[in-house]
Design an enzyme around this catalytic site. Structure first.
Site, PDB file in Angstrom:
ATOM      1  N   GLU A   1       3.960   4.513   5.673  1.00 25.94           N
ATOM      2  CA  GLU A   1       2.694   3.758   5.656  1.00 25.94           C
ATOM      3  C   GLU A   1       1.689   4.429   4.730  1.00 25.94           C
ATOM      4  OE1 GLU A   1       1.197   1.183   6.502  1.00 25.94           O
ATOM      5  OE2 GLU A   1       1.621   0.471   8.520  1.00 25.94           O
ATOM      6  N   ASP A   2       0.716   3.659   4.265  1.00 26.26           N
ATOM      7  CA  ASP A   2      -0.390   4.258   3.511  1.00 26.26           C
ATOM      8  C   ASP A   2      -1.410   4.885   4.458  1.00 26.26           C
ATOM      9  OD1 ASP A   2      -1.153   1.779   4.515  1.00 26.26           O
ATOM     10  OD2 ASP A   2      -1.865   0.973   2.609  1.00 26.26           O
TER      11      ASP A   2
ATOM     12  N   ASP B   1      -4.790   3.028  10.924  1.00 26.97           N
ATOM     13  CA  ASP B   1      -6.206   2.845  11.231  1.00 26.97           C
ATOM     14  C   ASP B   1      -6.325   2.425  12.704  1.00 26.97           C
ATOM     15  OD1 ASP B   1      -8.952   2.482  10.541  1.00 26.97           O
ATOM     16  OD2 ASP B   1      -8.628   0.393  10.034  1.00 26.97           O
TER      17      ASP B   1
ATOM     18  N   GLY C   1       0.768  -1.253   0.000  1.00 25.05           N
ATOM     19  CA  GLY C   1       0.000   0.000   0.000  1.00 25.05           C
ATOM     20  C   GLY C   1       0.793   1.294   0.000  1.00 25.05           C
TER      21      GLY C   1
ATOM     22  N   PHE D   1     -13.961   4.033   4.435  1.00 18.21           N
ATOM     23  CA  PHE D   1     -13.048   3.121   3.748  1.00 18.21           C
ATOM     24  C   PHE D   1     -12.616   3.750   2.425  1.00 18.21           C
ATOM     25  CE2 PHE D   1     -11.508  -0.505   1.365  1.00 18.21           C
ATOM     26  CZ  PHE D   1     -10.719  -1.126   2.330  1.00 18.21           C
TER      27      PHE D   1
ATOM     28  N   ASP E   1      -6.022  -0.438  -1.501  1.00 20.83           N
ATOM     29  CA  ASP E   1      -6.799  -1.356  -2.345  1.00 20.83           C
ATOM     30  C   ASP E   1      -8.139  -1.726  -1.738  1.00 20.83           C
ATOM     31  OD1 ASP E   1      -5.710  -3.009  -0.223  1.00 20.83           O
ATOM     32  OD2 ASP E   1      -6.321  -4.735  -1.419  1.00 20.83           O
TER      33      ASP E   1
ATOM     34  N   LYS F   1      -6.420   7.757  10.532  1.00 22.50           N
ATOM     35  CA  LYS F   1      -7.821   7.680  10.990  1.00 22.50           C
ATOM     36  C   LYS F   1      -7.803   7.547  12.507  1.00 22.50           C
ATOM     37  CE  LYS F   1      -9.916   4.754   7.438  1.00 22.50           C
ATOM     38  NZ  LYS F   1     -10.544   3.443   7.265  1.00 22.50           N
TER      39      LYS F   1
ATOM     40  N   ARG G   1      -5.406   0.226  -6.494  1.00 20.27           N
ATOM     41  CA  ARG G   1      -4.184   0.825  -5.957  1.00 20.27           C
ATOM     42  C   ARG G   1      -3.612   1.860  -6.920  1.00 20.27           C
ATOM     43  NH1 ARG G   1      -2.374  -2.386  -1.516  1.00 20.27           N
ATOM     44  NH2 ARG G   1      -2.718  -4.598  -1.756  1.00 20.27           N
TER      45      ARG G   1
HETATM   46  P1  5GP Z   1      -4.228  -0.894  11.060  1.00 16.46           P
HETATM   47  O1  5GP Z   1      -3.318  -1.996  11.481  1.00 16.46           O
HETATM   48  O2  5GP Z   1      -3.754   0.474  11.478  1.00 16.46           O
HETATM   49  O3  5GP Z   1      -5.645  -1.161  11.525  1.00 16.46           O
HETATM   50  O4  5GP Z   1      -4.385  -0.965   9.516  1.00 16.46           O
HETATM   51  C1  5GP Z   1      -3.409  -0.637   8.635  1.00 16.46           C
HETATM   52  C2  5GP Z   1      -3.682  -1.267   7.294  1.00 16.46           C
HETATM   53  O5  5GP Z   1      -5.077  -1.552   7.098  1.00 16.46           O
HETATM   54  C3  5GP Z   1      -3.308  -0.305   6.210  1.00 16.46           C
HETATM   55  O6  5GP Z   1      -1.960  -0.418   5.886  1.00 16.46           O
HETATM   56  C4  5GP Z   1      -4.260  -0.712   5.083  1.00 16.46           C
HETATM   57  O7  5GP Z   1      -3.704  -1.769   4.353  1.00 16.46           O
HETATM   58  C5  5GP Z   1      -5.497  -1.213   5.806  1.00 16.46           C
HETATM   59  N1  5GP Z   1      -6.548  -0.171   5.876  1.00 16.46           N
HETATM   60  C6  5GP Z   1      -6.980   0.508   6.951  1.00 16.46           C
HETATM   61  N2  5GP Z   1      -7.945   1.395   6.624  1.00 16.46           N
HETATM   62  C7  5GP Z   1      -8.105   1.287   5.297  1.00 16.46           C
HETATM   63  C8  5GP Z   1      -8.943   1.953   4.341  1.00 16.46           C
HETATM   64  O8  5GP Z   1      -9.731   2.865   4.618  1.00 16.46           O
HETATM   65  N3  5GP Z   1      -8.816   1.556   3.043  1.00 16.46           N
HETATM   66  C9  5GP Z   1      -7.958   0.555   2.647  1.00 16.46           C
HETATM   67  N4  5GP Z   1      -7.933   0.269   1.360  1.00 16.46           N
HETATM   68  N5  5GP Z   1      -7.157  -0.081   3.514  1.00 16.46           N
HETATM   69  C10 5GP Z   1      -7.219   0.277   4.825  1.00 16.46           C
END
Ligand code: 5GP
Length: 181
Positions: free
Chosen positions: A102-103, A106, A46, A155, A162, A134, A168
């Site tokens: 990071e992308d 969350d 990502g 989302f 993706d 977020k 992507r």
């Molecule tokens: P975390 O571990 O912080 O919950 O999530 C990180 C990963 O979850 C990100 O690198 C991404 O791959 C995915 N992710 C979280 N929120 C989103 C979103 O709104 N859209 C997409 N496509 N992926 C997300």
């Protein structure tokens, strides 16, 4: 094949805004990491577009590396709570200053796992630079040092992000139309 015209309901970060923020963040990194031992680490897949946007404006002698962290499975938009960190190529971070690109942050579970991964391997400092944040979704306490944009709990797809491995390559970040989920 083109994506459906109504795949996006709202653009949250345009191509222009991403370019502008990437340059601004790269300038901050250049200032903050002067005389440090910087390793820029891209999280596959990502962060690849954002990583390449930022790194080319970082005016420092630095290393680039890749890591894989997966917290989502298949075509779901829900987190599994478990994060697997793997390194496609071995690299040494001992006494180095790791900046993870990071992308999106969350729940923070991925970021926390990456912090632990690099701390266990002896890095001097570990920080996160994320295109999107977020904070309302956070379940572990992590705060990225650099953030392109703070967004609400929606989302999003595009610019590396993706849904089921698609979208992507969109050049902007937008909210996915729920009818395609
Ligand atoms: P975390 O571990 O912080 O919950 O999530 C990180 C990963 O979850 C990100 O690198 C991404 O791959 C995915 N992710 C979280 N929120 C989103 C979103 O709104 N859209 C997409 N496509 N992926 C997300």
């Amino acid at each position: 094949m083109q994506y459906p015209k109504d795949i996006i309901t709202e653009i949250l970060m345009s191509e222009e805004e991403i370019n502008t923020r990437s340059k601004e963040i790269a300038q901050e990194i250049t200032k903050d990491y002067e005389n440090k031992n910087l390793v820029l680490v891209a999280t596959l897949k990502g962060s690849v577009p954002f990583f390449s946007s930022v790194m080319r404006y970082v005016n420092l002698d630095c290393e680039i590396q890749f890591i894989r962290a997966s917290s989502y499975v298949g075509n779901t938009t829900l987190t599994t709570g478990k994060v697997k960190v793997t390194s496609p190529t071995e690299f040494d971070v001992k006494d180095k200053d790791v900046l993870i690109i990071e992308d999106i942050v969350d729940s923070g579970l991925t970021a926390k796992s990456l912090f632990d991964y690099f701390n266990e391997r002896g890095s001097r400092t570990v920080n996160i630079c994320s295109l999107l944040d977020k904070p309302s979704r956070r379940i572990v306490d992590v705060k990225p040092k650099y953030v392109g944009k703070v967004i609400e709990d929606k989302f999003v797809i595009g610019f590396g992000l993706d849904y089921n491995e698609k979208y992507r390559n969109l050049p902007f970040v937008g909210v996915i139309n729920k009818k395609y989920i």
